[in-house]
Every structure is written in C-alpha cells, then in structure tokens.
Scaffold this motif. Structure first.
Motif, mmCIF file in Angstrom:
data_model
loop_
_atom_site.group_PDB
_atom_site.id
_atom_site.type_symbol
_atom_site.label_atom_id
_atom_site.label_comp_id
_atom_site.label_asym_id
_atom_site.label_seq_id
_atom_site.Cartn_x
_atom_site.Cartn_y
_atom_site.Cartn_z
ATOM 1 N N SER A 25 0.857 -1.186 0.000
ATOM 2 C CA SER A 25 0.000 0.000 0.000
ATOM 3 C C SER A 25 0.894 1.237 0.000
ATOM 4 O O SER A 25 2.121 1.134 0.174
ATOM 5 C CB SER A 25 -0.903 0.026 1.236
ATOM 6 N N LEU A 26 0.280 2.395 -0.168
ATOM 7 C CA LEU A 26 1.041 3.646 -0.127
ATOM 8 C C LEU A 26 1.700 3.811 1.230
ATOM 9 O O LEU A 26 2.887 4.159 1.319
ATOM 10 C CB LEU A 26 0.099 4.824 -0.417
ATOM 11 N N GLU A 27 0.942 3.555 2.288
ATOM 12 C CA GLU A 27 1.487 3.696 3.640
ATOM 13 C C GLU A 27 2.652 2.734 3.864
ATOM 14 O O GLU A 27 3.669 3.090 4.457
ATOM 15 C CB GLU A 27 0.390 3.424 4.689
ATOM 16 N N ASN A 28 2.511 1.515 3.367
ATOM 17 C CA ASN A 28 3.560 0.518 3.505
ATOM 18 C C ASN A 28 4.822 0.943 2.746
ATOM 19 O O ASN A 28 5.949 0.772 3.240
ATOM 20 C CB ASN A 28 3.054 -0.834 2.988
ATOM 21 N N ALA A 29 4.642 1.529 1.560
ATOM 22 C CA ALA A 29 5.784 2.003 0.767
ATOM 23 C C ALA A 29 6.557 3.079 1.516
ATOM 24 O O ALA A 29 7.800 3.073 1.538
ATOM 25 C CB ALA A 29 5.299 2.549 -0.575
ATOM 26 N N LEU A 30 5.839 3.988 2.146
ATOM 27 C CA LEU A 30 6.493 5.074 2.894
ATOM 28 C C LEU A 30 7.193 4.541 4.132
ATOM 29 O O LEU A 30 8.283 5.012 4.492
ATOM 30 C CB LEU A 30 5.461 6.138 3.267
ATOM 31 N N GLU A 31 6.578 3.560 4.779
ATOM 32 C CA GLU A 31 7.214 2.935 5.949
ATOM 33 C C GLU A 31 8.498 2.209 5.547
ATOM 34 O O GLU A 31 9.523 2.296 6.235
ATOM 35 C CB GLU A 31 6.238 1.954 6.608
ATOM 36 N N LEU A 32 8.443 1.495 4.432
ATOM 37 C CA LEU A 32 9.620 0.777 3.940
ATOM 38 C C LEU A 32 10.731 1.749 3.562
ATOM 39 O O LEU A 32 11.913 1.493 3.814
ATOM 40 C CB LEU A 32 9.244 -0.086 2.735
ATOM 41 N N ALA A 33 10.337 2.875 2.943
ATOM 42 C CA ALA A 33 11.322 3.889 2.573
ATOM 43 C C ALA A 33 12.025 4.435 3.808
ATOM 44 O O ALA A 33 13.251 4.604 3.819
ATOM 45 C CB ALA A 33 10.642 5.020 1.805
#
Length: 224
Positions: A25-33
């Motif tokens: 998800s978008l939130e997951n992508a930002l967390e991973l970043a």
C-alpha cells in the motif's frame, strides 16, 4: 585458499544484502522507505531505474516496488481536477477516453515516447522522475572508468565541456514539458503526510541533482 574463501563469503554477503520489496500500500511504501532510508530506490515500470542499474549508474541495494499499489493507478475527475495516478502507464494515457477528449495534447505526447512495448510498462511518475542523461555518463562502468569520471558520478570535471562547475546532462522527461505548460500540480506523500506542489517547482536545472524532492517522498498523482 583462505583468501578465495573470504571472497566467496563476501560475495554471498553482498547478495544477501540486496533487497527487492513489493509494497502492499502507499502507507507501507512510505514505511519501507523510512526503514531503508540510507539506501533504497522506488521502482515502478523499471524502464529507467533498471537500465541505470545495468550500466552501474544506480547502485542501490534495496528496491521498493510500487507496482502493486492500486490507488496510484487510477484516473479520476472531481469538480476541480482530472487526477492521473503516478502509476498510470504511458499507454493508458495515450488511450484513456477522458484524456483523449479533454487533454488531447497529453495523449499525443505519450504516443511519441519510446516504443509501444516500453509505453505499456513505463509510468507517468517514473517518466517525470527519470534521471538526466549524457552520452559521457550513460555508458558501461568500465567505459566511464577508462574515460574518466564526470561531475555526475563523483568526478571533478564535466567530460562533455571540460568545465568544473556545471553538469550539462540533459533533462529527458517527455511528459514533464507538456504538463508544465498546462500548469500541472502534483500530490506528494511522505512519512509526515500529503501535500501539493507545482510540477515545475520540483526541477532544479542542476544536472547533478536535477530534482529538489525529499528522498522519502513519492508522487501520488498529477492534477490538471
């Protein structure tokens, strides 16, 4: 023998350290970043990032794949804007009925990018953020080492001009020009939330650092 064994172990360690992560998800992508902020790159269609990795111009060990994030693949209209998701492909731009009827120039611009096969993979966001290019930089690693490293790859001179102050690598985003002419804005997201800015304002004109974007931020949509 021991030296060879150390090399093998070192090589295995390097392989183990390389990561390919598909964001859910978008939130997951930002967390991973944020988790991998020291060394990562977002990837979607891969038509720019993977070519640069093949040439040795991109050495990031962690790739965060955005291609599974559905909310970034939509084209929608509200009372104020047509919103084009960052993961909409150039092929979709070329054929979408709303774009063809209301923003024909965008469909035309998309049609002339690269080849049909690349347009089916390349995304709008990726095209807006593709790296500047130069015939002295976009070569194999051994070629650059033989000729001499330039300002864009931590050298001390522009190979093309012989100057030491400015990099003249070329801005090559096909879609940015037409979108800037239409005064497009972009919705951005980072770990702190979302915000909107003019597309034109993310570009610097500096060949070494062509964009002024937080490394942890990503484009959600382009607004017209």
């Amino acid at each position: 023998k021991k030296k060879t064994l150390r090399k093998i172990k070192s090589a295995h360690k390097m392989v183990d350290e390389k990561k390919y992560i598909k964001a859910k998800s978008l939130e997951n992508a930002l967390e991973l970043a944020f988790e991998h902020k020291q060394d990562f790159k977002f990837i979607a269609g891969g038509t720019d990032v993977l070519v640069n990795k093949f040439q040795g111009n991109e050495n990031t060990d962690c790739l965060i794949d955005l291609s599974g994030i559905a909310e970034l693949k939509t084209i929608s209209k509200d009372e104020h804007y047509l919103k084009i998701g960052a993961l909409v492909t150039l092929n979709e731009l070329q054929h979408h009925p709303d774009i063809c009827s209301e923003f024909e120039v965008i469909a035309e611009a998309a049609k002339f990018v690269a080849s049909p096969m690349i347009r089916r993979t390349a995304t709008l966001g990726g095209n807006l953020l593709c790296e500047n290019r130069c015939s002295f930089y976009n070569q194999s690693e051994w070629w650059r080492e033989a000729v001499g490293y330039c300002l864009k790859c931590e050298g001390d001179i522009c190979i093309a001009t012989g100057g030491k102050k400015n990099c003249f690598s070329k801005f090559v985003s096909d879609m940015a020009v037409v979108l800037i002419s239409m005064d497009a804005t972009i919705d951005m997201a980072d770990i702190n939330g979302s915000y909107t800015t003019k597309l034109e304002d993310i570009y610097t004109g500096n060949g070494v650092a062509p964009r002024k974007l937080d490394k942890l931020a990503l484009i959600k949509s382009v607004n017209l």
